[in-house]
Design a protein around this motif. Structure first.
Motif, PDB file in Angstrom:
ATOM      1  N   VAL A  41       0.862  -1.171   0.000  1.00 53.93           N
ATOM      2  CA  VAL A  41       0.000   0.000   0.000  1.00 53.93           C
ATOM      3  C   VAL A  41       0.903   1.227   0.000  1.00 53.93           C
ATOM      4  N   PRO A  42       0.676   2.172  -0.919  1.00 49.18           N
ATOM      5  CA  PRO A  42       1.540   3.350  -0.928  1.00 49.18           C
ATOM      6  C   PRO A  42       1.324   4.180   0.344  1.00 49.18           C
ATOM      7  N   VAL A  43       2.417   4.632   0.930  1.00 53.23           N
ATOM      8  CA  VAL A  43       2.356   5.483   2.115  1.00 53.23           C
ATOM      9  C   VAL A  43       2.357   6.921   1.621  1.00 53.23           C
ATOM     10  N   LEU A  44       1.247   7.615   1.831  1.00 51.07           N
ATOM     11  CA  LEU A  44       1.100   8.981   1.343  1.00 51.07           C
ATOM     12  C   LEU A  44       1.635   9.971   2.376  1.00 51.07           C
ATOM     13  N   ARG A  45       2.308  10.970   1.883  1.00 53.86           N
ATOM     14  CA  ARG A  45       2.886  12.006   2.738  1.00 53.86           C
ATOM     15  C   ARG A  45       1.853  13.093   2.964  1.00 53.86           C
ATOM     16  N   LEU A  46       1.692  13.526   4.199  1.00 56.12           N
ATOM     17  CA  LEU A  46       0.759  14.598   4.509  1.00 56.12           C
ATOM     18  C   LEU A  46       1.485  15.925   4.327  1.00 56.12           C
ATOM     19  N   ASP A  47       0.937  16.792   3.498  1.00 59.90           N
ATOM     20  CA  ASP A  47       1.484  18.130   3.289  1.00 59.90           C
ATOM     21  C   ASP A  47       0.413  19.108   3.749  1.00 59.90           C
ATOM     22  N   ALA A  48       0.593  19.644   4.954  1.00 56.56           N
ATOM     23  CA  ALA A  48      -0.442  20.467   5.592  1.00 56.56           C
ATOM     24  C   ALA A  48      -0.769  21.734   4.815  1.00 56.56           C
ATOM     25  N   GLU A  49       0.149  22.183   3.954  1.00 58.05           N
ATOM     26  CA  GLU A  49      -0.099  23.438   3.237  1.00 58.05           C
ATOM     27  C   GLU A  49      -0.588  23.229   1.807  1.00 58.05           C
ATOM     28  N   GLN A  50      -0.808  21.991   1.406  1.00 57.21           N
ATOM     29  CA  GLN A  50      -1.379  21.709   0.091  1.00 57.21           C
ATOM     30  C   GLN A  50      -2.807  21.229   0.301  1.00 57.21           C
ATOM     31  N   ASN A  51      -3.766  22.116   0.100  1.00 59.47           N
ATOM     32  CA  ASN A  51      -5.161  21.773   0.336  1.00 59.47           C
ATOM     33  C   ASN A  51      -6.005  22.194  -0.854  1.00 59.47           C
ATOM     34  N   ALA A  52      -6.947  21.335  -1.173  1.00 62.15           N
ATOM     35  CA  ALA A  52      -7.871  21.615  -2.258  1.00 62.15           C
ATOM     36  C   ALA A  52      -9.175  20.886  -1.955  1.00 62.15           C
ATOM     37  N   PHE A  53     -10.230  21.348  -2.555  1.00 64.72           N
ATOM     38  CA  PHE A  53     -11.529  20.712  -2.417  1.00 64.72           C
ATOM     39  C   PHE A  53     -12.110  20.526  -3.809  1.00 64.72           C
ATOM     40  N   CYS A  54     -12.788  19.425  -3.985  1.00 68.76           N
ATOM     41  CA  CYS A  54     -13.529  19.202  -5.220  1.00 68.76           C
ATOM     42  C   CYS A  54     -14.999  19.198  -4.824  1.00 68.76           C
TER      43      CYS A  54
END
Length: 193
Positions: A41-54
């Motif tokens: 399972v790919p381990v995703l990195r959390l980037d607190a300053e990259q945010n978007a909403f769809c």
């Protein structure tokens, strides 16, 4: 003793068939062994300053420098309302996931004295070890079923560890919501970076 030509052809055909069966069996066993191996399972990195909403197919990028702390929204599923929320906080060093979830459950009990923990299970959230909680609590005169998935994400670049929780709440008496928790789990499993 020498056999006739037809016997020799028959023996060659039978030997070829036996070899083909043996190779097919070996290939089947190899395929079974591969299918039993866990898919990483790919381990995703959390980037607190990259945010978007769809939202309804429209993508909205949050400007750099802003990081989310709390998101809460109401979704419609099978014409019923469900809540969805996500929270992010800095996780203190030395706080492990089981202790953090224990504190989370204590806070739940402080807010909802009649909260009943149904199940706690290990899972993955964005490839990180997580704990999923299912619990019931009264909301006024109605009952609510909630599922919360919690993880602590450690960064290898010196960034502070992050607590991430994703939750949903439903009215368990709505038959049309019977598949919502399955859809919620699938939504979390489909998270991408």
């Amino acid at each position: 003793m020498l056999t006739n030509m037809y016997d020799r052809l028959s023996q060659k055909r039978e030997a070829a068939e036996a070899l083909a069966r043996k190779q097919a069996e070996q290939e089947r066993e190899a395929a079974e062994a591969l299918s039993e191996m866990p898919v990483p399972v790919p381990v995703l990195r959390l980037d607190a300053e990259q945010n978007a909403f769809c939202i309804a197919g429209l993508n909205m990028q949050v400007p750099l420098g802003f990081s989310f702390r709390d998101i809460e929204t109401t979704l419609a599923f099978a014409t019923c309302e469900v809540t969805f929320s996500a929270r992010r906080r800095i996780a203190p060093e030395g706080l492990d996931l089981p202790k953090a979830v224990e504190l989370y459950v204590k806070n739940l009990r402080d807010r909802h004295a009649q909260m009943t923990l149904i199940r706690q299970s290990e899972c993955l959230l964005a490839g990180h070890p997580a704990l999923a909680l299912d619990y019931l609590f009264p909301a006024g005169q109605e009952q609510r079923h909630a599922r919360t998935v919690c993880t602590i994400i450690a960064h290898d670049d010196g960034q502070p560890r992050q607590w991430l929780e994703v939750s949903t709440q439903i009215d368990p008496n709505q038959a049309r919501l019977a598949d919502w928790l399955i859809a919620f789990d699938a939504m979390l499993a489909g998270m991408t970076a």
